[in-house]
Structure formats: structure tokens, C-alpha cells
Design an enzyme around this catalytic site. Structure first.
Site, PDB file in Angstrom:
ATOM      1  N   LYS A 114     100.597 -28.739 -73.841  1.00  0.00           N
ATOM      2  CA  LYS A 114     100.233 -29.202 -75.156  1.00  0.00           C
ATOM      3  C   LYS A 114      98.779 -29.236 -75.636  1.00  0.00           C
ATOM      4  O   LYS A 114      98.456 -28.735 -76.733  1.00  0.00           O
ATOM      5  CB  LYS A 114     100.809 -30.728 -75.342  1.00  0.00           C
ATOM      6  CG  LYS A 114     100.967 -31.131 -76.895  1.00  0.00           C
ATOM      7  CD  LYS A 114     101.831 -30.356 -77.695  1.00  0.00           C
ATOM      8  CE  LYS A 114     101.656 -30.575 -79.104  1.00  0.00           C
ATOM      9  NZ  LYS A 114     102.324 -29.469 -79.996  1.00  0.00           N
ATOM     10  N   TRP A 166      98.787 -45.260 -84.141  1.00  0.00           N
ATOM     11  CA  TRP A 166      98.392 -43.835 -84.081  1.00  0.00           C
ATOM     12  C   TRP A 166      97.288 -43.548 -85.289  1.00  0.00           C
ATOM     13  O   TRP A 166      97.513 -43.672 -86.123  1.00  0.00           O
ATOM     14  CB  TRP A 166      99.480 -42.743 -84.212  1.00  0.00           C
ATOM     15  CG  TRP A 166      99.182 -41.453 -84.612  1.00  0.00           C
ATOM     16  CD1 TRP A 166      98.907 -40.857 -85.736  1.00  0.00           C
ATOM     17  CD2 TRP A 166      98.929 -40.082 -83.547  1.00  0.00           C
ATOM     18  NE1 TRP A 166      98.687 -39.477 -85.773  1.00  0.00           N
ATOM     19  CE2 TRP A 166      98.604 -39.219 -84.242  1.00  0.00           C
ATOM     20  CE3 TRP A 166      98.708 -40.084 -82.242  1.00  0.00           C
ATOM     21  CZ2 TRP A 166      98.178 -37.984 -83.887  1.00  0.00           C
ATOM     22  CZ3 TRP A 166      98.446 -39.169 -81.614  1.00  0.00           C
ATOM     23  CH2 TRP A 166      98.330 -37.978 -82.380  1.00  0.00           C
ATOM     24  N   GLU A 223     106.579 -18.011 -77.170  1.00  0.00           N
ATOM     25  CA  GLU A 223     106.426 -19.329 -76.502  1.00  0.00           C
ATOM     26  C   GLU A 223     107.753 -19.999 -75.745  1.00  0.00           C
ATOM     27  O   GLU A 223     107.904 -20.400 -74.721  1.00  0.00           O
ATOM     28  CB  GLU A 223     105.958 -20.399 -77.362  1.00  0.00           C
ATOM     29  CG  GLU A 223     104.288 -20.060 -77.439  1.00  0.00           C
ATOM     30  CD  GLU A 223     103.829 -21.311 -78.445  1.00  0.00           C
ATOM     31  OE1 GLU A 223     104.176 -21.529 -79.703  1.00  0.00           O
ATOM     32  OE2 GLU A 223     103.040 -22.010 -77.977  1.00  0.00           O
ATOM     33  N   HIS A 259     100.734   3.731 -87.925  1.00  0.00           N
ATOM     34  CA  HIS A 259      99.583   4.430 -87.153  1.00  0.00           C
ATOM     35  C   HIS A 259      99.765   4.453 -85.701  1.00  0.00           C
ATOM     36  O   HIS A 259      98.859   4.166 -84.876  1.00  0.00           O
ATOM     37  CB  HIS A 259      98.379   3.590 -87.867  1.00  0.00           C
ATOM     38  CG  HIS A 259      97.991   3.816 -89.114  1.00  0.00           C
ATOM     39  ND1 HIS A 259      97.687   5.153 -89.652  1.00  0.00           N
ATOM     40  CD2 HIS A 259      98.291   3.263 -90.250  1.00  0.00           C
ATOM     41  CE1 HIS A 259      97.564   4.665 -90.892  1.00  0.00           C
ATOM     42  NE2 HIS A 259      97.771   3.784 -91.324  1.00  0.00           N
ATOM     43  N   GLU A 274     102.357 -15.945 -86.524  1.00  0.00           N
ATOM     44  CA  GLU A 274     102.826 -17.128 -85.973  1.00  0.00           C
ATOM     45  C   GLU A 274     104.453 -17.294 -85.775  1.00  0.00           C
ATOM     46  O   GLU A 274     104.781 -17.754 -84.768  1.00  0.00           O
ATOM     47  CB  GLU A 274     102.891 -18.066 -87.194  1.00  0.00           C
ATOM     48  CG  GLU A 274     103.070 -19.822 -86.789  1.00  0.00           C
ATOM     49  CD  GLU A 274     102.637 -20.381 -85.666  1.00  0.00           C
ATOM     50  OE1 GLU A 274     101.883 -19.802 -85.048  1.00  0.00           O
ATOM     51  OE2 GLU A 274     103.206 -21.369 -85.323  1.00  0.00           O
ATOM     52  N   ASN A 316     103.031 -49.149 -90.779  1.00  0.00           N
ATOM     53  CA  ASN A 316     103.426 -47.686 -90.353  1.00  0.00           C
ATOM     54  C   ASN A 316     103.282 -46.899 -91.499  1.00  0.00           C
ATOM     55  O   ASN A 316     104.056 -47.013 -92.596  1.00  0.00           O
ATOM     56  CB  ASN A 316     104.426 -47.348 -89.604  1.00  0.00           C
ATOM     57  CG  ASN A 316     104.696 -45.819 -89.391  1.00  0.00           C
ATOM     58  OD1 ASN A 316     104.116 -45.019 -89.498  1.00  0.00           O
ATOM     59  ND2 ASN A 316     106.027 -45.518 -89.032  1.00  0.00           N
ATOM     60  N   GLY A 317     102.234 -45.792 -91.903  1.00  0.00           N
ATOM     61  CA  GLY A 317     102.311 -45.265 -92.998  1.00  0.00           C
ATOM     62  C   GLY A 317     100.675 -44.939 -93.360  1.00  0.00           C
ATOM     63  O   GLY A 317      99.869 -45.167 -92.698  1.00  0.00           O
ATOM     64  N   CYS A 365     102.750 -44.594 -85.785  1.00  0.00           N
ATOM     65  CA  CYS A 365     102.878 -45.780 -85.536  1.00  0.00           C
ATOM     66  C   CYS A 365     104.158 -46.461 -85.141  1.00  0.00           C
ATOM     67  O   CYS A 365     105.163 -45.890 -85.770  1.00  0.00           O
ATOM     68  CB  CYS A 365     101.839 -46.792 -86.341  1.00  0.00           C
ATOM     69  SG  CYS A 365     100.666 -46.287 -86.902  1.00  0.00           S
ATOM     70  N   ARG A 421     106.666 -42.088 -79.718  1.00  0.00           N
ATOM     71  CA  ARG A 421     105.863 -41.663 -80.776  1.00  0.00           C
ATOM     72  C   ARG A 421     104.419 -41.285 -80.836  1.00  0.00           C
ATOM     73  O   ARG A 421     103.957 -40.841 -81.883  1.00  0.00           O
ATOM     74  CB  ARG A 421     106.174 -42.824 -81.855  1.00  0.00           C
ATOM     75  CG  ARG A 421     107.629 -43.014 -82.265  1.00  0.00           C
ATOM     76  CD  ARG A 421     108.011 -44.621 -82.872  1.00  0.00           C
ATOM     77  NE  ARG A 421     107.360 -44.346 -84.155  1.00  0.00           N
ATOM     78  CZ  ARG A 421     108.058 -44.061 -85.158  1.00  0.00           C
ATOM     79  NH1 ARG A 421     109.517 -43.524 -84.982  1.00  0.00           N
ATOM     80  NH2 ARG A 421     107.608 -43.886 -86.356  1.00  0.00           N
ATOM     81  N   LYS A 465     105.690 -17.991 -81.886  1.00  0.00           N
ATOM     82  CA  LYS A 465     106.607 -19.161 -81.528  1.00  0.00           C
ATOM     83  C   LYS A 465     107.922 -18.686 -80.834  1.00  0.00           C
ATOM     84  O   LYS A 465     108.115 -19.121 -79.897  1.00  0.00           O
ATOM     85  CB  LYS A 465     107.346 -19.615 -83.120  1.00  0.00           C
ATOM     86  CG  LYS A 465     107.577 -20.832 -83.447  1.00  0.00           C
ATOM     87  CD  LYS A 465     106.542 -21.936 -83.454  1.00  0.00           C
ATOM     88  CE  LYS A 465     105.386 -22.061 -82.376  1.00  0.00           C
ATOM     89  NZ  LYS A 465     104.054 -22.540 -82.959  1.00  0.00           N
TER      90      LYS A 465
HETATM   91  C1  AGP Z   1     101.267 -23.677 -80.279  1.00  0.00           C
HETATM   92  O1  AGP Z   1     102.650 -23.637 -80.380  1.00  0.00           O
HETATM   93  C2  AGP Z   1     100.622 -23.427 -79.233  1.00  0.00           C
HETATM   94  N1  AGP Z   1     101.238 -24.238 -78.203  1.00  0.00           N
HETATM   95  C3  AGP Z   1      99.063 -23.031 -79.065  1.00  0.00           C
HETATM   96  O2  AGP Z   1      99.088 -21.839 -79.683  1.00  0.00           O
HETATM   97  C4  AGP Z   1      98.111 -24.100 -79.729  1.00  0.00           C
HETATM   98  O3  AGP Z   1      98.112 -23.928 -80.961  1.00  0.00           O
HETATM   99  C5  AGP Z   1      96.769 -23.856 -79.085  1.00  0.00           C
HETATM  100  O4  AGP Z   1      96.520 -24.126 -77.808  1.00  0.00           O
HETATM  101  C6  AGP Z   1      95.811 -24.552 -80.079  1.00  0.00           C
HETATM  102  O5  AGP Z   1      95.676 -25.881 -79.802  1.00  0.00           O
HETATM  103  P1  AGP Z   1      94.978 -26.958 -80.714  1.00  0.00           P
HETATM  104  O6  AGP Z   1      95.512 -26.794 -81.852  1.00  0.00           O
HETATM  105  O7  AGP Z   1      95.386 -28.307 -80.006  1.00  0.00           O
HETATM  106  O8  AGP Z   1      93.546 -26.650 -80.600  1.00  0.00           O
END
Ligand code: AGP
Length: 608
Positions: A603, A74, A488, A504, A481, A100-101, A2, A27, A485
Site C-alpha cells: 500500500k 483519523w 495491479e 506510429h 489509470e 466523525n466528519g 474516525c 477504519r 488498475k
Molecule cells: C495505486 O493503485 C498504486 N497502488 C500505486 O501506484 C500508488 O498510487 C503509488 O505507489 C503512490 O502511492 P502514494 O500515493 O501513497 O504516494
């Protein structure tokens, strides 16, 4: 998260509040509102959706006055709606509050106030505050605020105004940001500096548990027990864009640094020593829990990687078999599920098309579906049978960091909930895990202190074209993960492998200088992992290891190592992912990539 603004002075408050709120839009928010003292009473205007909806409403029916508070919300408790928007007020509208919180003990306070005859109109935690202020008010708003602060637990920044003392605006913070802007014949409060930069560059940066009492000509600062404090004025020299990123160069770095806080927020009111784990409003009776013979976790990308940790934690603690699937695969592969299968979908945005389709498919086949999501009111949260929110706040960088870490915390909470209810783990062991969980925010802070060391490693390897991430057990899930990262945001090809699988096939790829990022946080697998590292060292790979403090011996085997504060094996992912996020970040910056908006990515992936 928020955004709060407040104004007291000679100007018309309405445009000042709207301008301030517009500077806090970054935000993230889903509704906005203001309360303005019109010379007679407080007038509240609030609207769901964009700030434009609120400013259009104020254009249509202007409210004039020289003092007011404003808010962008939010949603965390209650869906985005006009009624859940802030400001919230007491019954006669004479006390208004923006917040906010999270108020952790709001349910108990709400019950108490209801027993005293108070009526609630919203689903928010915030609404207890104006009613409590009303309960304590005896002609002195500051006194009432201090009494309320003595009753509440949680994180908060408040802006408070009352028509009974309209020459005053009160602000207070604990674990949520708040600044006070100093003007000439006018003063301001805001969640962040950009909101006041059009009017002043002189601010007080409030610390936790400091109360500010503003009039148009004066600002007094107090401790909780009423002692007046003197504070240095901070003169802002940087521009608004830098301020939105909290002084960081990119949102991703800001979000990486928010992780200790969001870990804490996601545990708040759910993980408490000596008390049972709660899943908010999710009700599962012992019989229903006993009836679950399989759990399916379904998600995409980073959320899927959090699910991998969830599978491990639930199976280990609650002894329920867990299958995990990528949503785009699950939806087309005729999964074996029925009313005895509990499906958990994990999604930061709550709008990912494949995850939503998996949710619908599961419900159609009679499964109960719990959504773990970060966005209140998202499609996934509306369609799931139950929701457990990750309280990461809005994540702006495309590469998920803080949302992932809260998804991990949510997975542990779910695993502990089932373990506790099924009695598969002793009470002592559960308390031990909870204690370790509650220490994670501080330890995450310590991991962030390693950033210069990680940056040095990034400098050594950022020109590489391929890298490997290796781990065993939970380290493998984190390796996946870390590898995602890196792909990406730095566009470097990388692969994550279960270290034992290397021989293997993939070991054929290793040659002199091949970069191997190896995770060795799992005590029970440590020796095995060291053997795997020796295998790649024998092929002249360049190995960087992540291990816990106390395992410094690993330095004899690897080229360099980063040591993390120790936690139990189960919780290691929360700490070990942070250096990997930082590594990708620095490599991306060094390569000159667009960190926050990497090419080809969105996103929220709302198409199949
Ligand atoms: C994460 O860094 C990604 N941009 C991507 O893998 C993301 O986690 C995936 O598209 C799932 O998104 P969501 O969590 O909004 O469902």
C-alpha cells in the site's frame, strides 16, 4: 475515517468502549480516547497512536463508570497528537464530544466563541462543538444539541455526554455513519455495526438529521425540530468481518462506493458558489502567485496519473506551464527548478520514498512545495512547505480508487485557485466550473448504478491476456489509470495509448478480437477519437467505448458502449475512471485474484 462508540448501562464502560473501538480499527486511525462518567465527573483519557496505548493507560489508571464515549481519530484538522485526539470537552470538562466528519464553518464558529471568551486547546474543527454546547446549554442537553445543529455546516456523527445529565447519551448524524445498538438494560452507539456485535444484534440505522437520546433502559429518536420518530429495529444476521467491509465483499468495492462522499468532502469549505476558492491554510499572495513561472507536479503510480490531470487543468485554466514527472525519475535527473518554481507533490500515503526524496530535493533547491496528501501527519505533510489534504479517509485496498478521485478534485481546486487569482478565466466561467464540480457527487452516484452493465463486460473479457486503453487529452490520462488498475489487481497485461499515437507503432499488435477500451468523453476531440476507433475496428479489434449520454451514435462504430452522465470535458476524469475501476474489480474477482492485496504490491512504498 474516525470511529465512534458510546455506552450507557450497568457494565463497566471502559472495556466495552475499548472492545468497540478495536472493532473499528479497520477504519484507520492515528489516536484514540474515551470519556467516562465516574459517578462524579467525566474523566477523559486519550493517547496518540495505537489503541493499545489507550488501553495500557486505562490498565495503569483505570476509570470506572457505567456511561461513556470513545473514539478513534483519523486526523483531518491538526496533526495526530494527544491534544487533538477526541473526546473534546468544554472548559470545565462537563460536556464531552466525539465526532466523525468535518465541520465546514468551524473557523467562523471558533472566532465567534473566542470573542465570547472561550479558549481552545486543540487545532481540531471538533472542539467548537463542546464549546458551542456550553454556550447554548440551559439545563437541557437535547435542546442545546438542537441549537448547535442549527449553527453548524458539514458532515458529522456525534456522540455527546454531559456530567450534568449523566443518565443520558446523545447521538446524531448527517453524512457520516452512526448506528444505535439496543441492549437489555444497556444501549450503545457506534460508527459501524461490528463495534456492538459482541453485545447485541439489534440496531437502529440512523438516517441523516436524526437525533438519538439513549438512557440505559430507553432510546428515543427525534427529528431536528423535536418530533419523536419510530424506527424499525434492524436485526443483524451477518458476521463482523463482512460488516467491516460495509457488506461489500472487498474493501476496494467499498472504497469505490465511497467516492461520491469523498468527492463532496474534498470540496467542502474549499469550493463554494459565489465565494473565492480556498486552499485551507495555504497563503499565497498575488505577488507570490505572479512570481511562479513554472509548476512541477511530482508523484508515483496512481498519484502521478492524477498529476497528469492536474497539469492539464492548471495549464488550461491558470496558463502556468506545468511539468510533470515520476518521482523516481525526477530525483535523479537534475530538474531545472528554482525559487520561482512551485512544486506540487501528490501522495495518498504521504510516505512514498521517491516522492519524499523529490520533495526534499525541491526544497533544497529553494522551491516552495505544496503536498497533496491523504494522511495528516505523514512525512510528506510534515516536510512540505504547505499541505492540501485530500479527504478520502483511510484507503485500505492496495489499489487506489477513492484517493485518486480526491486527488483529481484537489488538482481542480488548485487550478481554479490560480485561475481566480491570476484572472485568467472569467468569474462566470469559474462559477460554471464550480457548479459542475458540486454536481459531481450526484453524477458519480449515477455512474455507480452502471455497475451491472460493467460487470457484464467484465464477464465477456476476463479471460483475455492483453488489453489496450485508448484516449485523447484527459481521456488519455484516465486510460493510463484504467490500465494500471487492471494490471495491479487482475494481472492482465495492458497498455494505455494516446489514441493518435497508435498508428506510429502499436497498431501492429492489433488482430482479430484484441480488446480495446476506448474513452471518448472529450467533446472537442470526439470526432478525432471516433476516427481512431475506426482504425482499430478496421483491424477487427473488439471495442468497448466510454462516452457521455447524448453521444449514443458511437454505438454504430463500436461493439458496445457505456454511457456516463454528462459533465464538462475538464471534469470528465472524475466520472470516467469509475467504470474502469469497476471493470478491473470485476475482472479480478472473476479471475479469483486477491483484490485487496494483489501480489507483489504494498500500500505504501517506503523503499526506493
Ligand atoms: C495505486 O493503485 C498504486 N497502488 C500505486 O501506484 C500508488 O498510487 C503509488 O505507489 C503512490 O502511492 P502514494 O500515493 O501513497 O504516494
Amino acid at each position: 475515517m474516525c470511529g465512534i462508540v458510546g455506552y450507557i448501562g450497568k457494565k463497566d464502560a471502559s472495556p466495552v468502549l475499548i472492545s468497540g473501538l478495536s472493532k473499528l480499527e479497520y477504519r484507520g486511525y492515528d489516536s484514540a480516547g474515551v470519556a467516562i462518567f465516574n459517578g462524579d465527573k467525566l474523566e477523559i483519557v486519550k493517547r496518540k497512536g495505537r489503541l493499545k496505548n489507550l488501553s495500557d493507560a486505562l490498565d495503569a489508571e483505570p476509570v470506572h463508570g457505567n456511561a461513556g464515549i470513545g473514539h478513534t481519530r483519523w486526523a483531518t484538522h491538526g496533526e495526530p497528537s494527544d491534544v487533538n485526539s477526541h473526546p473534546h470537552s468544554n472548559a470545565d470538562g462537563s460536556i464531552c464530544v466525539v465526532h466523525n466528519g468535518i465541520i465546514e464553518n468551524y473557523i467562523k464558529l471558533r472566532e465567534f466563541l473566542i470573542s465570547k471568551g472561550y479558549k481552545f486547546v486543540s487545532e481540531t474543527d471538533t472542539e467548537v462543538i463542546p464549546h458551542l454546547l456550553d454556550f447554548f446549554y440551559e439545563g437541557d442537553l437535547l435542546e442545546a444539541v438542537r441549537k448547535v445543529l442549527g449553527e453548524i455546516r458539514g458532515s458529522y456523527a456525534f456522540g455527546i455526554i454531559t456530567s450534568k445529565e449523566p443518565d443520558k447519551l446523545i447521538a446524531v448524524r448527517k453524512d457520516s455513519p452512526l448506528i444505535v445498538g439496543l441492549g437489555e438494560g444497556e444501549n450503545f452507539i457506534a460508527s459501524d455495526i461490528p463495534a456492538v456485535l459482541n453485545y447485541t444484534r439489534d440496531v437502529y440505522l440512523l438516517n441523516d438529521n436524526e437525533i438519538a437520546v439513549l438512557t440505559k433502559d430507553d432510546i428515543k429518536l427525534y427529528t431536528l425540530d423535536g418530533k419523536e420518530i419510530k424506527k424499525e429495529v434492524y436485526h443483524v444476521t451477518w458476521d463482523a468481518e463482512a460488516a467491516e467491509k460495509g457488506g461489500y465483499e472487498h474493501f476496494m468495492m467499498k472504497e469505490i462506493h465511497e467516492q461520491p462522499k469523498v468527492i463532496r468532502d474534498t470540496m467542502a469549505s474549499r469550493v463554494m458558489l459565489g465565494e473565492p476558492i480556498t486552499l485551507d491554510k495555504i497563503k499565497l499572495t498575488k505577488e507570490e502567485i505572479a512570481g511562479i513561472n513554472k509548476i512541477y507536479i511530482v508523484a508515483c503510480g496512481t498519484a502521478y496519473h492524477a498529476g497528469l490531470v492536474g497539469k492539464y487543468a492548471i495549464e488550461k485554466l491558470a496558463r502556468i506551464p506545468v511539468e510533470i514527472d515520476i518521482a523516481s525519475e525526477y530525483r535523479y535527473r537534475d530538474p531545472i527548478i528554482d525559487k520561482n518554481t512551485l512544486v506540487i507533490v501528490v501522495s495518498q500515503s504521504g510516505e512514498t520514498a521517491d516522492t519524499l526524496a523529490a520533495l526534499r530535493e525541491s526544497k533544497a533547491r529553494g522551491c516552495r512545495v505544496i503536498a497533496v496528501t491523504n494522511v495528516v501527519g505523514s512525512s510528506v505533510s510534515r516536510e512540505a512547505s504547505d499541505v492540501l489534504y485530500t479527504l478520502a479517509g483511510p484507503e485500505i485496498a492496495v489499489a487506489s480508487t477513492k484517493a485518486y478521485i480526491t486527488q483529481l478534485v484537489a488538482m481542480y481546486i488548485i487550478a481554479l485557485f490560480f485561475a481566480e487569482n491570476k484572472g485568467t478565466v472569467s468569474k462566470e466561467e469559474i462559477e460554471k466550473i464550480k457548479t459542475e464540480m458540486l454536481n459531481l457527487p450526484d453524477k458519480a452516484e449515477k455512474v455507480l448504478e452502471l455497475k451491472e452493465e460493467v460487470k457484464r463486460h467484465a464477464g465477456e473479457i476476463y479471460k483475455e491476456e492483453d488489453m489496450f486503453f485508448l484516449g485523447r487529452g484527459l481521456d488519455y490520462a484516465v486510460a493510463m489509470e484504467g490500465s494500471l488498475k487492471l494490471k495491479e489487481i487482475s494481472y492482465i497485461h495492458s497498455e494505455a495509448y494516446a489514441a493518435g499515437e497508435l498508428k506510429h507503432g502499436p497498431i501492429a499488435l492489433i488482430e482479430e478480437g484484441t480488446i480495446m477500451i476506448t474513452l471518448a468523453t472529450q467533446d472537442y476531440l470526439f470526432e478525432k477519437m471516433v476516427s481512431n476507433i475506426k482504425e482499430v475496428k478496421a483491424r477487427h479489434a473488439h471495442v468497448i467505448a466510454l462516452a457521455f449520454e447524448g453521444n449514443e451514435d458511437i454505438e454504430k462504430t463500436v461493439d458496445s458502449a457505456v454511457f456516463l452522465p454528462r459533465t464538462i470535458d475538464l471534469l470528465a476524469p472524475v466520472l470516467s475512471v469509475i467504470p474502469l475501476q469497476l471493470l478491473s474489480y470485476y475482472i479480478s474477482v472473476m479471475k479469483g485474484c486477491d483484490v485487496d492485496k494483489p501480489r507483489n504490491l504494498a500500500k505504501s512504498v517506503t523503499v526506493e
